[in-house]
Motif scaffolding. Structure first.
Motif, PDB file in Angstrom:
ATOM      1  N   CYS A 172    -141.423  58.660 -22.551  1.00  0.00           N
ATOM      2  CA  CYS A 172    -141.945  57.370 -22.988  1.00  0.00           C
ATOM      3  C   CYS A 172    -142.374  56.582 -21.753  1.00  0.00           C
ATOM      4  CB  CYS A 172    -140.870  56.605 -23.763  1.00  0.00           C
ATOM      5  SG  CYS A 172    -141.482  55.683 -25.167  1.00  0.00           S
ATOM      6  N   ALA A 173    -143.640  56.217 -21.678  1.00  0.00           N
ATOM      7  CA  ALA A 173    -144.168  55.494 -20.525  1.00  0.00           C
ATOM      8  C   ALA A 173    -143.639  54.063 -20.494  1.00  0.00           C
ATOM      9  CB  ALA A 173    -145.692  55.492 -20.581  1.00  0.00           C
ATOM     10  N   PRO A 174    -143.638  53.429 -19.313  1.00  0.00           N
ATOM     11  CA  PRO A 174    -143.127  52.047 -19.199  1.00  0.00           C
ATOM     12  C   PRO A 174    -143.800  51.075 -20.164  1.00  0.00           C
ATOM     13  CG  PRO A 174    -143.458  52.995 -17.021  1.00  0.00           C
ATOM     14  CD  PRO A 174    -144.027  53.973 -18.005  1.00  0.00           C
ATOM     15  N   GLN A 175    -145.077  51.274 -20.436  1.00  0.00           N
ATOM     16  CA  GLN A 175    -145.772  50.358 -21.337  1.00  0.00           C
ATOM     17  C   GLN A 175    -145.349  50.537 -22.794  1.00  0.00           C
ATOM     18  OE1 GLN A 175    -147.196  52.655 -19.397  1.00  0.00           O
ATOM     19  NE2 GLN A 175    -148.896  53.719 -20.410  1.00  0.00           N
ATOM     20  N   SER A 176    -144.542  51.570 -23.050  1.00  0.00           N
ATOM     21  CA  SER A 176    -144.057  51.812 -24.410  1.00  0.00           C
ATOM     22  C   SER A 176    -142.570  51.472 -24.536  1.00  0.00           C
ATOM     23  CB  SER A 176    -144.301  53.280 -24.799  1.00  0.00           C
ATOM     24  OG  SER A 176    -145.667  53.604 -24.721  1.00  0.00           O
ATOM     25  N   ASP A 177    -142.118  50.501 -23.769  1.00  0.00           N
ATOM     26  CA  ASP A 177    -140.706  50.114 -23.802  1.00  0.00           C
ATOM     27  C   ASP A 177    -140.252  49.702 -25.188  1.00  0.00           C
ATOM     28  OD1 ASP A 177    -140.043  50.712 -21.232  1.00  0.00           O
ATOM     29  OD2 ASP A 177    -140.250  48.669 -20.445  1.00  0.00           O
ATOM     30  N   ALA A 178    -141.135  49.073 -25.954  1.00  0.00           N
ATOM     31  CA  ALA A 178    -140.754  48.644 -27.306  1.00  0.00           C
ATOM     32  C   ALA A 178    -140.385  49.843 -28.165  1.00  0.00           C
ATOM     33  CB  ALA A 178    -141.890  47.853 -27.951  1.00  0.00           C
ATOM     34  N   ILE A 179    -141.128  50.928 -28.015  1.00  0.00           N
ATOM     35  CA  ILE A 179    -140.816  52.145 -28.767  1.00  0.00           C
ATOM     36  C   ILE A 179    -139.508  52.746 -28.271  1.00  0.00           C
ATOM     37  CG2 ILE A 179    -141.539  54.531 -29.164  1.00  0.00           C
ATOM     38  CD1 ILE A 179    -143.059  52.536 -30.848  1.00  0.00           C
ATOM     39  N   ARG A 180    -139.353  52.835 -26.952  1.00  0.00           N
ATOM     40  CA  ARG A 180    -138.124  53.392 -26.400  1.00  0.00           C
ATOM     41  C   ARG A 180    -136.904  52.589 -26.859  1.00  0.00           C
ATOM     42  NH1 ARG A 180    -139.143  52.785 -21.512  1.00  0.00           N
ATOM     43  NH2 ARG A 180    -139.722  54.877 -20.821  1.00  0.00           N
ATOM     44  N   ASN A 181    -137.003  51.271 -26.814  1.00  0.00           N
ATOM     45  CA  ASN A 181    -135.886  50.430 -27.218  1.00  0.00           C
ATOM     46  C   ASN A 181    -135.554  50.597 -28.697  1.00  0.00           C
ATOM     47  OD1 ASN A 181    -135.659  49.411 -24.625  1.00  0.00           O
ATOM     48  ND2 ASN A 181    -136.939  47.624 -25.047  1.00  0.00           N
ATOM     49  N   GLU A 182    -136.576  50.773 -29.509  1.00  0.00           N
ATOM     50  CA  GLU A 182    -136.329  50.982 -30.939  1.00  0.00           C
ATOM     51  C   GLU A 182    -135.644  52.320 -31.179  1.00  0.00           C
ATOM     52  OE1 GLU A 182    -136.235  50.654 -35.113  1.00  0.00           O
ATOM     53  OE2 GLU A 182    -136.312  49.201 -33.463  1.00  0.00           O
ATOM     54  N   LEU A 183    -136.058  53.344 -30.451  1.00  0.00           N
ATOM     55  CA  LEU A 183    -135.422  54.651 -30.588  1.00  0.00           C
ATOM     56  C   LEU A 183    -133.970  54.607 -30.122  1.00  0.00           C
ATOM     57  CD1 LEU A 183    -138.385  56.869 -29.351  1.00  0.00           C
ATOM     58  CD2 LEU A 183    -137.495  56.739 -31.679  1.00  0.00           C
ATOM     59  N   ILE A 184    -133.708  53.871 -29.041  1.00  0.00           N
ATOM     60  CA  ILE A 184    -132.331  53.709 -28.566  1.00  0.00           C
ATOM     61  C   ILE A 184    -131.501  52.969 -29.603  1.00  0.00           C
ATOM     62  CG2 ILE A 184    -130.896  52.533 -26.853  1.00  0.00           C
ATOM     63  CD1 ILE A 184    -133.111  53.108 -24.805  1.00  0.00           C
ATOM     64  N   ARG A 185    -132.075  51.932 -30.199  1.00  0.00           N
ATOM     65  CA  ARG A 185    -131.364  51.169 -31.227  1.00  0.00           C
ATOM     66  C   ARG A 185    -130.992  52.063 -32.408  1.00  0.00           C
ATOM     67  NH1 ARG A 185    -131.892  48.829 -35.981  1.00  0.00           N
ATOM     68  NH2 ARG A 185    -133.994  49.669 -36.268  1.00  0.00           N
ATOM     69  N   ARG A 186    -131.917  52.892 -32.827  1.00  0.00           N
ATOM     70  CA  ARG A 186    -131.649  53.774 -33.958  1.00  0.00           C
ATOM     71  C   ARG A 186    -130.615  54.827 -33.602  1.00  0.00           C
ATOM     72  NH1 ARG A 186    -136.710  54.322 -37.987  1.00  0.00           N
ATOM     73  NH2 ARG A 186    -137.759  52.352 -37.519  1.00  0.00           N
ATOM     74  N   ARG A 187    -130.674  55.332 -32.375  1.00  0.00           N
ATOM     75  CA  ARG A 187    -129.664  56.313 -31.959  1.00  0.00           C
ATOM     76  C   ARG A 187    -128.274  55.695 -31.978  1.00  0.00           C
ATOM     77  NH1 ARG A 187    -127.022  56.829 -27.545  1.00  0.00           N
ATOM     78  NH2 ARG A 187    -128.409  55.467 -26.326  1.00  0.00           N
ATOM     79  N   LYS A 188    -128.157  54.482 -31.459  1.00  0.00           N
ATOM     80  CA  LYS A 188    -126.862  53.800 -31.453  1.00  0.00           C
ATOM     81  C   LYS A 188    -126.376  53.509 -32.869  1.00  0.00           C
ATOM     82  CE  LYS A 188    -127.270  51.606 -26.897  1.00  0.00           C
ATOM     83  NZ  LYS A 188    -127.372  50.323 -26.165  1.00  0.00           N
ATOM     84  N   MET A 189    -127.307  53.170 -33.738  1.00  0.00           N
ATOM     85  CA  MET A 189    -126.934  52.906 -35.123  1.00  0.00           C
ATOM     86  C   MET A 189    -126.396  54.180 -35.780  1.00  0.00           C
ATOM     87  SD  MET A 189    -129.276  51.513 -38.293  1.00  0.00           S
ATOM     88  CE  MET A 189    -129.613  49.979 -37.419  1.00  0.00           C
TER      89      MET A 189
ATOM     90  N   GLU B 248    -124.967  56.681 -34.302  1.00  0.00           N
ATOM     91  CA  GLU B 248    -123.639  56.964 -33.753  1.00  0.00           C
ATOM     92  C   GLU B 248    -122.586  56.022 -34.334  1.00  0.00           C
ATOM     93  OE1 GLU B 248    -121.607  56.786 -29.358  1.00  0.00           O
ATOM     94  OE2 GLU B 248    -123.535  57.845 -29.543  1.00  0.00           O
ATOM     95  N   SER B 249    -122.964  54.771 -34.575  1.00  0.00           N
ATOM     96  CA  SER B 249    -122.003  53.817 -35.124  1.00  0.00           C
ATOM     97  C   SER B 249    -121.618  54.195 -36.557  1.00  0.00           C
ATOM     98  CB  SER B 249    -122.568  52.398 -35.084  1.00  0.00           C
ATOM     99  OG  SER B 249    -123.610  52.227 -36.023  1.00  0.00           O
ATOM    100  N   ILE B 250    -122.559  54.767 -37.314  1.00  0.00           N
ATOM    101  CA  ILE B 250    -122.241  55.216 -38.676  1.00  0.00           C
ATOM    102  C   ILE B 250    -121.230  56.356 -38.626  1.00  0.00           C
ATOM    103  CG2 ILE B 250    -123.202  56.365 -40.710  1.00  0.00           C
ATOM    104  CD1 ILE B 250    -125.789  54.765 -40.208  1.00  0.00           C
ATOM    105  N   ILE B 251    -121.417  57.284 -37.690  1.00  0.00           N
ATOM    106  CA  ILE B 251    -120.446  58.372 -37.520  1.00  0.00           C
ATOM    107  C   ILE B 251    -119.087  57.799 -37.130  1.00  0.00           C
ATOM    108  CG2 ILE B 251    -119.880  60.456 -36.218  1.00  0.00           C
ATOM    109  CD1 ILE B 251    -122.878  60.927 -35.848  1.00  0.00           C
ATOM    110  N   ARG B 252    -119.084  56.865 -36.208  1.00  0.00           N
ATOM    111  CA  ARG B 252    -117.824  56.262 -35.744  1.00  0.00           C
ATOM    112  C   ARG B 252    -117.079  55.569 -36.889  1.00  0.00           C
ATOM    113  NH1 ARG B 252    -119.870  53.340 -32.105  1.00  0.00           N
ATOM    114  NH2 ARG B 252    -119.968  51.390 -33.281  1.00  0.00           N
TER     115      ARG B 252
END
Length: 258
Positions: free
Chosen positions: A167-184, A186-190
């Motif tokens: 993910c290129a620096p100009q696509s930080d919004a996409i990267r952040n959304e993917l990180i948010r979904r990954r954390k979500m 993991e939180s469901i599993i937890r």
């Protein structure tokens, strides 16, 4: 500010540059295509629009938007977010740029909708929540990942993982959304494992947070191995080895058998 009459499919405000582009570039496929647009009163605005905003005034939709979204999902799944250009999307979906932007607003917005569809199709995580015990839940997660990503009918790997890894620096919004979904995820599993510990379905010393992280790492490892060509059988074997490391309550097996 003044008004002009111009042939555009939507009566949106456009800049002078955008209006010029409508008339003098090849964004319409033919003069007949251009002529089919309705006559509208278009307000000229002094501030220039972005390219995507200008394209939004494209012609009315004449396609199956659900099918287009499915094909976009498959393309992003194969190539990732950065690896998929707008030109790739228009070619794969059989749309002009104006139609693409009129329907989905932007490449980013289209990707997020494709990601929602992907998560719905990859329903093993939700189905796993119906498992009666922590051990069967963990098994459903890992085997579900192996079955989905080991299916040769699907593009290899995981749409979210592949897009996040490149993910290129100009696509930080996409990267952040993917990180948010990954954390979500993991939180469901937890949360499910916390409930299992409360119910005595995990040993007293089990750490639901660490176990959830472990399962998440194995799931994403499965997707990366699949992208590298691992077969469903190989992924299932790896999942089986990983499951042996998961803690179980002393009476877990008897409850499953009963």
């Amino acid at each position: 500010m003044h008004f002009v009459f111009a042939r555009t499919p939507l009566g949106n405000a456009v800049s002078k540059d955008a209006l010029h582009n409508l008339f003098y570039t090849d964004r319409y496929e033919s003069t007949d295509d251009f002529a089919r647009c309705q006559l509208n009163c278009v307000k000229i605005r002094p501030d220039p629009l972005t390219e995507e905003q200008a394209y939004v005034i494209g012609r009315p939709r004449e396609f199956d938007i659900d099918r287009a979204l499915e094909r976009a999902m498959e393309l992003f799944w194969r190539q990732g977010y950065e690896g998929t250009s707008v030109a790739d999307l228009t070619r794969e979906l059989g749309l002009t740029r104006p139609s693409l932007y009129a329907a989905f607003e932007s490449k980013e917005a289209l990707f997020l909708r494709a990601l929602d569809l992907y998560e719905t199709r990859a329903g093993y995580r939700q189905a796993a929540l119906m498992a009666p015990t922590a051990s069967t839940y963990a098994r459903a997660l890992l085997e579900g990942a192996a079955d989905l990503h080991g299916d040769s009918r699907n593009p290899p790997g995981c749409l979210g993982v592949q897009s996040a890894l490149a993910c290129a620096p100009q696509s930080d919004a996409i990267r952040n959304e993917l990180i948010r979904r990954r954390k979500m995820g993991e939180s469901i599993i937890r949360d499910r494992l916390k409930r299992a510990k409360t119910e005595g379905d995990l040993p007293p010393d089990a750490d639901p947070a660490n176990l959830a992280r472990y399962l998440s790492i194995v799931i994403y490892g499965i997707t990366i191995q699949a992208a590298g060509g691992a077969t469903r059988k190989e992924l299932r074997s790896a999942a089986e080895l990983a499951l042996r490391c998961c803690p179980q309550a002393p009476n877990a097996k008897s409850r499953q058998d009963g």
